[in-house]
Design an enzyme around this catalytic site. Structure first.
Site, PDB file in Angstrom:
ATOM      1  N   LYS A 212     -23.025 -83.518  40.361  1.00  0.00           N
ATOM      2  CA  LYS A 212     -22.595 -82.181  40.011  1.00  0.00           C
ATOM      3  C   LYS A 212     -23.738 -81.213  40.298  1.00  0.00           C
ATOM      4  O   LYS A 212     -24.904 -81.549  40.091  1.00  0.00           O
ATOM      5  CB  LYS A 212     -22.266 -82.173  38.514  1.00  0.00           C
ATOM      6  CG  LYS A 212     -21.436 -81.012  38.107  1.00  0.00           C
ATOM      7  CD  LYS A 212     -21.089 -81.050  36.645  1.00  0.00           C
ATOM      8  CE  LYS A 212     -20.763 -79.625  36.228  1.00  0.00           C
ATOM      9  NZ  LYS A 212     -20.352 -79.487  34.875  1.00  0.00           N
TER      10      LYS A 212
ATOM     11  N   HIS B 211     -19.364 -71.027  44.473  1.00  0.00           N
ATOM     12  CA  HIS B 211     -18.753 -69.694  44.450  1.00  0.00           C
ATOM     13  C   HIS B 211     -18.483 -69.225  45.883  1.00  0.00           C
ATOM     14  O   HIS B 211     -17.468 -68.596  46.172  1.00  0.00           O
ATOM     15  CB  HIS B 211     -19.665 -68.682  43.760  1.00  0.00           C
ATOM     16  CG  HIS B 211     -20.131 -69.107  42.402  1.00  0.00           C
ATOM     17  ND1 HIS B 211     -21.453 -69.117  42.047  1.00  0.00           N
ATOM     18  CD2 HIS B 211     -19.438 -69.563  41.325  1.00  0.00           C
ATOM     19  CE1 HIS B 211     -21.554 -69.541  40.798  1.00  0.00           C
ATOM     20  NE2 HIS B 211     -20.348 -69.824  40.339  1.00  0.00           N
TER      21      HIS B 211
ATOM     22  N   HIS C 275     -23.796 -69.509  43.770  1.00  0.00           N
ATOM     23  CA  HIS C 275     -24.190 -70.745  44.452  1.00  0.00           C
ATOM     24  C   HIS C 275     -23.119 -71.152  45.458  1.00  0.00           C
ATOM     25  O   HIS C 275     -22.126 -70.448  45.664  1.00  0.00           O
ATOM     26  CB  HIS C 275     -24.530 -71.848  43.441  1.00  0.00           C
ATOM     27  CG  HIS C 275     -23.404 -72.279  42.555  1.00  0.00           C
ATOM     28  ND1 HIS C 275     -22.180 -72.681  43.026  1.00  0.00           N
ATOM     29  CD2 HIS C 275     -23.313 -72.353  41.198  1.00  0.00           C
ATOM     30  CE1 HIS C 275     -21.393 -73.007  42.020  1.00  0.00           C
ATOM     31  NE2 HIS C 275     -22.046 -72.803  40.900  1.00  0.00           N
TER      32      HIS C 275
ATOM     33  N   CYS D 149     -17.809 -72.912  28.636  1.00  0.00           N
ATOM     34  CA  CYS D 149     -16.419 -72.802  29.140  1.00  0.00           C
ATOM     35  C   CYS D 149     -15.811 -71.459  28.752  1.00  0.00           C
ATOM     36  O   CYS D 149     -14.805 -71.055  29.306  1.00  0.00           O
ATOM     37  CB  CYS D 149     -15.503 -73.859  28.530  1.00  0.00           C
ATOM     38  SG  CYS D 149     -15.840 -75.549  28.935  1.00  0.00           S
TER      39      CYS D 149
ATOM     40  N   LYS E  72     -28.681 -76.866  37.661  1.00  0.00           N
ATOM     41  CA  LYS E  72     -30.058 -76.373  37.720  1.00  0.00           C
ATOM     42  C   LYS E  72     -31.036 -77.466  37.335  1.00  0.00           C
ATOM     43  O   LYS E  72     -32.093 -77.610  37.941  1.00  0.00           O
ATOM     44  CB  LYS E  72     -30.219 -75.190  36.768  1.00  0.00           C
ATOM     45  CG  LYS E  72     -30.114 -73.876  37.469  1.00  0.00           C
ATOM     46  CD  LYS E  72     -30.636 -72.795  36.570  1.00  0.00           C
ATOM     47  CE  LYS E  72     -30.761 -71.498  37.332  1.00  0.00           C
ATOM     48  NZ  LYS E  72     -30.941 -70.370  36.435  1.00  0.00           N
TER      49      LYS E  72
ATOM     50  N   CYS F 165     -16.672 -73.694  23.036  1.00  0.00           N
ATOM     51  CA  CYS F 165     -17.714 -74.015  24.019  1.00  0.00           C
ATOM     52  C   CYS F 165     -18.065 -72.727  24.754  1.00  0.00           C
ATOM     53  O   CYS F 165     -17.221 -72.142  25.441  1.00  0.00           O
ATOM     54  CB  CYS F 165     -17.238 -75.075  25.022  1.00  0.00           C
ATOM     55  SG  CYS F 165     -18.425 -75.276  26.381  1.00  0.00           S
TER      56      CYS F 165
ATOM     57  N   CYS G 284     -18.550 -81.222  24.677  1.00  0.00           N
ATOM     58  CA  CYS G 284     -17.698 -80.729  25.758  1.00  0.00           C
ATOM     59  C   CYS G 284     -17.891 -81.645  26.967  1.00  0.00           C
ATOM     60  O   CYS G 284     -19.028 -81.872  27.374  1.00  0.00           O
ATOM     61  CB  CYS G 284     -18.084 -79.294  26.110  1.00  0.00           C
ATOM     62  SG  CYS G 284     -17.507 -78.794  27.737  1.00  0.00           S
TER      63      CYS G 284
HETATM   64  N1  MSP Z   1     -15.336 -66.164  35.253  1.00  0.00           N
HETATM   65  C1  MSP Z   1     -14.489 -67.293  35.380  1.00  0.00           C
HETATM   66  C2  MSP Z   1     -13.278 -66.956  36.221  1.00  0.00           C
HETATM   67  C3  MSP Z   1     -12.454 -65.825  35.754  1.00  0.00           C
HETATM   68  S1  MSP Z   1     -11.163 -65.452  36.834  1.00  0.00           S
HETATM   69  C4  MSP Z   1     -10.158 -64.387  36.028  1.00  0.00           C
HETATM   70  C5  MSP Z   1     -15.269 -68.433  36.038  1.00  0.00           C
HETATM   71  N2  MSP Z   1     -16.330 -68.076  36.770  1.00  0.00           N
HETATM   72  S2  MSP Z   1     -17.349 -69.063  37.530  1.00  0.00           S
HETATM   73  O1  MSP Z   1     -18.478 -68.264  37.910  1.00  0.00           O
HETATM   74  O2  MSP Z   1     -17.607 -70.213  36.728  1.00  0.00           O
HETATM   75  O3  MSP Z   1     -16.681 -69.430  38.871  1.00  0.00           O
HETATM   76  C6  MSP Z   1     -15.616 -70.261  38.936  1.00  0.00           C
HETATM   77  C7  MSP Z   1     -15.126 -70.533  40.332  1.00  0.00           C
HETATM   78  O4  MSP Z   1     -16.189 -70.836  41.265  1.00  0.00           O
HETATM   79  C8  MSP Z   1     -14.301 -71.803  40.314  1.00  0.00           C
HETATM   80  O5  MSP Z   1     -12.982 -71.583  39.910  1.00  0.00           O
HETATM   81  C9  MSP Z   1     -14.372 -72.206  41.739  1.00  0.00           C
HETATM   82  O6  MSP Z   1     -13.455 -71.393  42.447  1.00  0.00           O
HETATM   83  C10 MSP Z   1     -15.794 -71.855  42.143  1.00  0.00           C
HETATM   84  N3  MSP Z   1     -16.707 -73.008  41.993  1.00  0.00           N
HETATM   85  C11 MSP Z   1     -17.745 -73.158  41.110  1.00  0.00           C
HETATM   86  N4  MSP Z   1     -18.357 -74.339  41.303  1.00  0.00           N
HETATM   87  C12 MSP Z   1     -17.745 -75.017  42.299  1.00  0.00           C
HETATM   88  C13 MSP Z   1     -17.935 -76.262  42.927  1.00  0.00           C
HETATM   89  N5  MSP Z   1     -18.894 -77.099  42.589  1.00  0.00           N
HETATM   90  N6  MSP Z   1     -17.079 -76.598  43.940  1.00  0.00           N
HETATM   91  C14 MSP Z   1     -16.093 -75.749  44.354  1.00  0.00           C
HETATM   92  N7  MSP Z   1     -15.892 -74.586  43.770  1.00  0.00           N
HETATM   93  C15 MSP Z   1     -16.665 -74.181  42.726  1.00  0.00           C
HETATM   94  O7  MSP Z   1     -14.862 -69.559  35.894  1.00  0.00           O
END
Ligand code: MSP
Length: 474
Positions: free
Chosen positions: A294, A21, A18, A129, A297, A126, A143
C-alpha cells in the site's frame, strides 16, 4: 451532441497529491478530451475536499491554520494537474463561498422535505476515513484501512433518513437509470443494499468539529464533511450554465473503490430526498499498490506524480499511469519498470515509428497521405474498436489497441521494405499509407497523450522529424 459532466472525487488537502490521485484525474482528463473530440459539450470538474477533522488535525500537527493548509495543498493539486496536462473546466474548493451557500441551501431543502431528524448517538469515528465505523467493520478494535483505533463519539446529531430512499436507489441501479460500472462494483453495491444500512449523521457538534460549514438549523453544529464534499458535484462553478449539465446532461462520476458506498448509495439517496436528478453513470476503478505494498508515507513508497513528469515528461507520465493494468481492476505498480516500459512503448514503439516514417517520406519527397483500400480498412477497424473501448472507459484496452496498430505499421514497413522498392508508384503508395497511419495515430492519441499528438501533427506538417521520447537510462 450531448452535454456531459465528468467529475473526479475531490481530494483531501491534508497532504500533497500522489500517484493514486493522479490516476483518477488523468483518466477523467482523457475521457473528457475524448468525449469532447467526439463533438460533445463536456464539463470536467475536479477540486479539493477541505473541511473536517482530518484536515483540521493535520493542520494542527503542522502548526498551521486549517485555511493555510488548504490554500497550500489545493495549490499543490493545481500545480500537479497542470504538470500532467490536465485541462479541467473548473477546480472547486469546498471552502469556496458559493459552495458553502449551496450546501446550506441543500440541507435546508432536505429538512423541508422531512428527510432529517435529531437523535442522540454513540459511535466510533475514524478520522482518516472521515466516517463512523461499526463493531463489524473493526479488526482487533482497529480500522481495517488505517490500522488506527476509532474515536468514541457520543453526541446529539442530525441524521439523514437514508433508509427511506434505499428501495428507490436500488430500483434506479437495477433499471440502469443509474449505471454502476464495472459489473463487480454494481454487485458490491447491490450486496450492500441487501444489508441493513443505517441512517447516517449529517452533522457534528461544533465544539468537536469546528472546521466545517455551519448547519443552518440546529444549534452549534457543523455539516458532516462527506455531505459537504458530495455536494461539490452539484455546486460546480455555481453558474446557471453549470446547472444545465445536471438538468439536461449526463453526469458521470469517476472514483476509486474506497468511496463506492458514499457515491453509489448515500449520494443518490440525498439527491432523491431533495427531488433532484441523480447521476447517470459512476465508474469505479481499482486501487494500486506500489511494489506489492500500500502506498504510505511510513513505508516511503509514495510516488510524487511531479517527479515522474520530471523524468518521463507529461505524456510519459500519463502513459505510465494508464498502461499499468486495466482501469477498473486492482493492480501493482512496479516503479523499477517505468523506464523499461517507457523505452519499449514510447521511445521505441511510437517514437521510432514516427521518426522512421518521416525519414522515409523525406528521403523520397513524398507528401501524399492517401491510403489504399486495405490500409483505410485497417485504420477504420482500429478506430471502431478504439471508440468502443473509450466509450466503455476501458483506457488500458484503448492503449493496447493503439499500440497494436503501431505494431501493425512496423510490420507493414518490414514486409514492404520501402528501401528496396524501385517502382516509384509503388513506393509512393507504401509511404502514403504510412503517412496516413501516422496521422491516424496522432488523432487516436490526442486524448491520451495530447502533447505528443500535437507534436506529431506538427512534424507531419513541416516534415521535420524531432525526437518525441528520448531514451531514458534507469
Ligand atoms: N475527499 C474524499 C472524496 C470526496 S468525493 C465527494 C477522498 N479523497 S482522497 O484524497 O482520499 O482521494 C480519494 C481518491 O483518490 C480515490 O477514490 C481514488 O480515486 C484515488 N486514489 C487514492 N489512492 C489510490 C490508489 N492507491 N490507487 C488508485 N486510486 C487511488 O476520498
Amino acid at each position: 451532441m450531448k452535454k456531459i459532466l465528468i467529475t473526479t472525487p475531490i481530494y483531501y488537502v491534508n497532504d500533497k497529491p500522489h500517484w493514486g490521485h493522479a490516476y483518477t484525474t488523468v483518466a477523467a482528463d482523457v475521457l473528457a478530451r475524448f468525449f469532447s473530440l467526439q463533438g460533445n459539450d463536456v464539463f470536467f470538474l475536479t477540486g479539493t475536499d477541505e473541511h473536517g477533522l482530518k484536515v483540521a488535525e493535520s493542520a494542527e500537527r503542522l502548526n498551521k491554520t486549517p485555511k493555510e493548509l488548504c490554500d497550500e495543498n489545493s495549490e499543490a493539486y493545481k500545480f500537479t494537474w497542470k504538470n500532467l496536462g490536465i485541462e479541467y473546466n473548473h477546480f472547486i474548493r469546498t471552502t469556496d463561498k458559493i459552495h458553502e451557500e449551496r450546501v446550506i441551501e441543500f440541507l435546508k431543502t432536505l429538512k423541508d422535505k422531512g428527510a432529517v431528524y435529531e437523535k442522540e448517538y454513540e459511535g466510533m469515528y475514524c478520522v482518516e476515513c472521515e466516517k463512523f465505523l461499526t463493531e463489524k467493520d473493526l479488526i482487533d478494535g482497529k480500522c481495517p484501512d488505517h490500522k488506527t483505533e476509532p474515536k468514541k463519539v457520543s453526541e446529539r446529531n442530525y441524521f439523514f433518513k437514508l433508509k427511506n430512499y434505499l428501495k428507490e436507489v436500488e430500483k434506479k441501479i437495477l433499471s440502469a437509470e443509474l449505471l454502476i460500472q464495472p459489473e463487480a462494483a454494481k454487485k458490491e453495491v447491490l450486496g450492500l443494499l441487501k444489508q441493513e444500512l443505517e441512517d447516517f449523521s449529517i452533522s457534528r457538534q461544533k465544539e468537536k468539529v469546528r472546521w466545517g460549514i455551519d448547519l443552518p438549523f440546529g444549534k452549534s453544529q457543523t455539516i458532516y464533511v462527506w455531505v459537504d464534499a458530495l455536494l461539490n458535484y452539484y455546486t460546480g462553478n455555481g453558474t446557471k450554465e453549470f446547472a444545465e449539465y445536471w438538468e439536461k446532461g449526463e453526469v458521470v462520476h469517476l472514483l476509486g473503490k474506497d468511496i463506492l458506498k458514499f457515491h453509489a448509495i448515500f449520494w443518490p439517496a440525498m439527491l432523491l430526498a431533495a427531488s433532484k436528478k441523480i447521476p447517470k453513470r459512476e465508474f469505479i476503478h481499482g486501487f494500486f499498490t506500489i511494489d506489492g505494498q500500500k502506498m504510505s508515507k511510513t513505508l516511503g513508497n509514495v510516488i510524487d506524480p511531479n517527479e515522474v513528469v520530471g523524468k518521463f515528461g507529461v505524456d510519459g507520465a500519463r502513459y505510465l499511469l494508464l498502461s499499468q493494468f486495466p482501469f477498473g481492476q486492482d493492480g501493482d505498480v512496479k516503479k523499477e519498470k517505468f523506464a523499461e516500459k517507457y523505452n519499449a512503448d514510447l521511445a521505441n514503439g511510437l517514437g521510432n515509428l514516427v521518426a522512421r516514417v518521416l525519414a522515409l517520406a523525406n528521403k523520397h519527397n513524398i507528401k501524399s497521405d492517401k491510403p489504399d483500400k486495405e490500409t483505410k480498412k485497417k485504420a477504420e477497424e482500429v478506430r471502431d474498436t478504439y471508440r468502443q473501448w473509450m466509450e466503455n472507459f476501458k483506457l488500458f484496452e484503448t492503449l493496447e489497441e493503439v499500440w497494436r496498430f503501431i505494431g501493425w505499421c512496423d510490420k507493414y514497413i518490414e514486409e514492404n521494405k520501402p528501401w528496396q522498392v524501385t517502382d516509384e508508384d509503388k513506393l509512393e503508395q507504401i509511404l502514403s499509407n504510412l503517412l496516413y497511419c501516422v496521422s491516424e495515430i496522432s488523432d487516436l492519441i490526442a486524448p491520451l497523450l495530447p502533447q505528443t499528438s500535437k507534436k506529431v501533427k506538427n512534424q507531419l506538417r513541416t516534415g521535420k522529424p524531432e525526437i518525441l521520447f528520448p531514451r531514458i537510462n534507469k
